[in-house]
Design a protein around this motif. Structure first.
Motif, PDB file in Angstrom:
ATOM      1  N   TRP A  31       0.868  -1.178   0.000  1.00  0.00           N
ATOM      2  CA  TRP A  31       0.000   0.000   0.000  1.00  0.00           C
ATOM      3  C   TRP A  31       0.900   1.222   0.000  1.00  0.00           C
ATOM      4  N   VAL A  32       0.752   2.053  -1.005  1.00  0.00           N
ATOM      5  CA  VAL A  32       1.610   3.224  -1.166  1.00  0.00           C
ATOM      6  C   VAL A  32       0.782   4.474  -0.896  1.00  0.00           C
ATOM      7  N   TYR A  33       1.296   5.323  -0.015  1.00  0.00           N
ATOM      8  CA  TYR A  33       0.642   6.585   0.336  1.00  0.00           C
ATOM      9  C   TYR A  33       1.661   7.708   0.207  1.00  0.00           C
ATOM     10  N   GLU A  34       1.184   8.887  -0.128  1.00  0.00           N
ATOM     11  CA  GLU A  34       2.062  10.055  -0.178  1.00  0.00           C
ATOM     12  C   GLU A  34       2.226  10.632   1.226  1.00  0.00           C
ATOM     13  N   ALA A  35       3.416  11.094   1.501  1.00  0.00           N
ATOM     14  CA  ALA A  35       3.682  11.722   2.791  1.00  0.00           C
ATOM     15  C   ALA A  35       3.010  13.084   2.838  1.00  0.00           C
ATOM     16  N   GLU A  44      11.781  -0.305  14.758  1.00  0.00           N
ATOM     17  CA  GLU A  44      10.642  -0.930  14.083  1.00  0.00           C
ATOM     18  C   GLU A  44       9.325  -0.308  14.558  1.00  0.00           C
ATOM     19  N   PHE A  45       9.184  -0.161  15.870  1.00  0.00           N
ATOM     20  CA  PHE A  45       7.949   0.391  16.430  1.00  0.00           C
ATOM     21  C   PHE A  45       7.784   1.864  16.051  1.00  0.00           C
ATOM     22  N   ARG A  46       8.872   2.635  16.053  1.00  0.00           N
ATOM     23  CA  ARG A  46       8.826   4.040  15.660  1.00  0.00           C
ATOM     24  C   ARG A  46       8.361   4.181  14.210  1.00  0.00           C
ATOM     25  N   ASN A  47       8.890   3.326  13.325  1.00  0.00           N
ATOM     26  CA  ASN A  47       8.482   3.365  11.920  1.00  0.00           C
ATOM     27  C   ASN A  47       7.006   3.027  11.754  1.00  0.00           C
ATOM     28  N   GLN A  86       0.769   8.959   9.406  1.00  0.00           N
ATOM     29  CA  GLN A  86       0.653   9.465   8.037  1.00  0.00           C
ATOM     30  C   GLN A  86      -0.643   9.023   7.357  1.00  0.00           C
ATOM     31  N   ILE A  87      -1.176   7.871   7.724  1.00  0.00           N
ATOM     32  CA  ILE A  87      -2.331   7.321   7.006  1.00  0.00           C
ATOM     33  C   ILE A  87      -3.648   7.499   7.744  1.00  0.00           C
ATOM     34  N   VAL A  88      -3.661   8.279   8.799  1.00  0.00           N
ATOM     35  CA  VAL A  88      -4.884   8.398   9.603  1.00  0.00           C
ATOM     36  C   VAL A  88      -6.051   8.968   8.796  1.00  0.00           C
ATOM     37  N   GLN A  89      -5.805   9.862   7.873  1.00  0.00           N
ATOM     38  CA  GLN A  89      -6.876  10.482   7.079  1.00  0.00           C
ATOM     39  C   GLN A  89      -7.113   9.784   5.748  1.00  0.00           C
ATOM     40  N   ILE A 138       3.348  -1.255   4.133  1.00  0.00           N
ATOM     41  CA  ILE A 138       2.886   0.119   3.913  1.00  0.00           C
ATOM     42  C   ILE A 138       4.101   0.952   3.508  1.00  0.00           C
ATOM     43  N   VAL A 139       3.966   1.671   2.403  1.00  0.00           N
ATOM     44  CA  VAL A 139       5.077   2.488   1.895  1.00  0.00           C
ATOM     45  C   VAL A 139       4.608   3.946   1.883  1.00  0.00           C
ATOM     46  N   ILE A 140       5.403   4.802   2.507  1.00  0.00           N
ATOM     47  CA  ILE A 140       5.123   6.245   2.509  1.00  0.00           C
ATOM     48  C   ILE A 140       6.147   6.905   1.592  1.00  0.00           C
TER      49      ILE A 140
END
Length: 156
Positions: free
Chosen positions: A27-31, A113-116, A123-126, A152-154
């Protein structure tokens, strides 16, 4: 008879390949720039550094909100936004702390890992995350949950 068996085996192999391909979907999302209210105090946790605890507090602030129920008893209730993501992250928080306590994961590896994962969630909340939520709903093992978040890729 042999032709039917070959067709059946071919169909099964194609179905298996389709399932394996879908399972590896990314899943790719824009930052997007985040504008979060500053956190004055974060929850205490002896296994996580202050940096990770701040990200966890921001995550909790964004994914949950207090709702006043109104008259007659004026109780407040907590509404969880995207509960599958929220509860998966809470499970991972316990998992990483347990791994650090037992010594199965080094502290810096577990925290990175957890921080990432927390950064990705913020970033994906909206965004529309229904496929991610469906996978998290079907997954119960913390290692598999980490695998879902790794896909998940930002992008900047």
């Amino acid at each position: 008879m042999k032709v039917e068996m070959r067709v059946t085996i071919l169909f099964c192999l194609l179905s298996f390949m389709t399932v394996c391909t879908e399972a590896q979907e990314k899943w790719v999302y824009e930052a997007t720039p985040l504008s979060l209210a500053p956190i004055a105090e974060c929850e205490q946790n002896q296994y996580l550094s202050e940096d990770v605890r701040m990200f966890l507090s921001k995550f909790n602030q964004v994914y949950s909100k207090k709702v006043n129920m109104g008259a007659p008893d004026f109780q407040t209730s907590i509404e969880i936004i995207k509960p599958d993501l929220y509860y998966s992250v809470q499970k991972l928080s316990k998992y990483f702390c347990k791994c650090m306590k037992k010594g199965t994961l080094e502290k810096n590896v577990a925290e990175d890992e957890f921080r990432n994962i927390l950064k990705k969630c913020l970033q994906i909340v909206q965004r529309d995350t229904s496929p991610i939520e469906a996978e998290l709903r079907a997954t119960n093992n913390p290692a598999d949950i980490v695998g879902v978040f790794d896909r998940i890729v930002i992008e900047n």
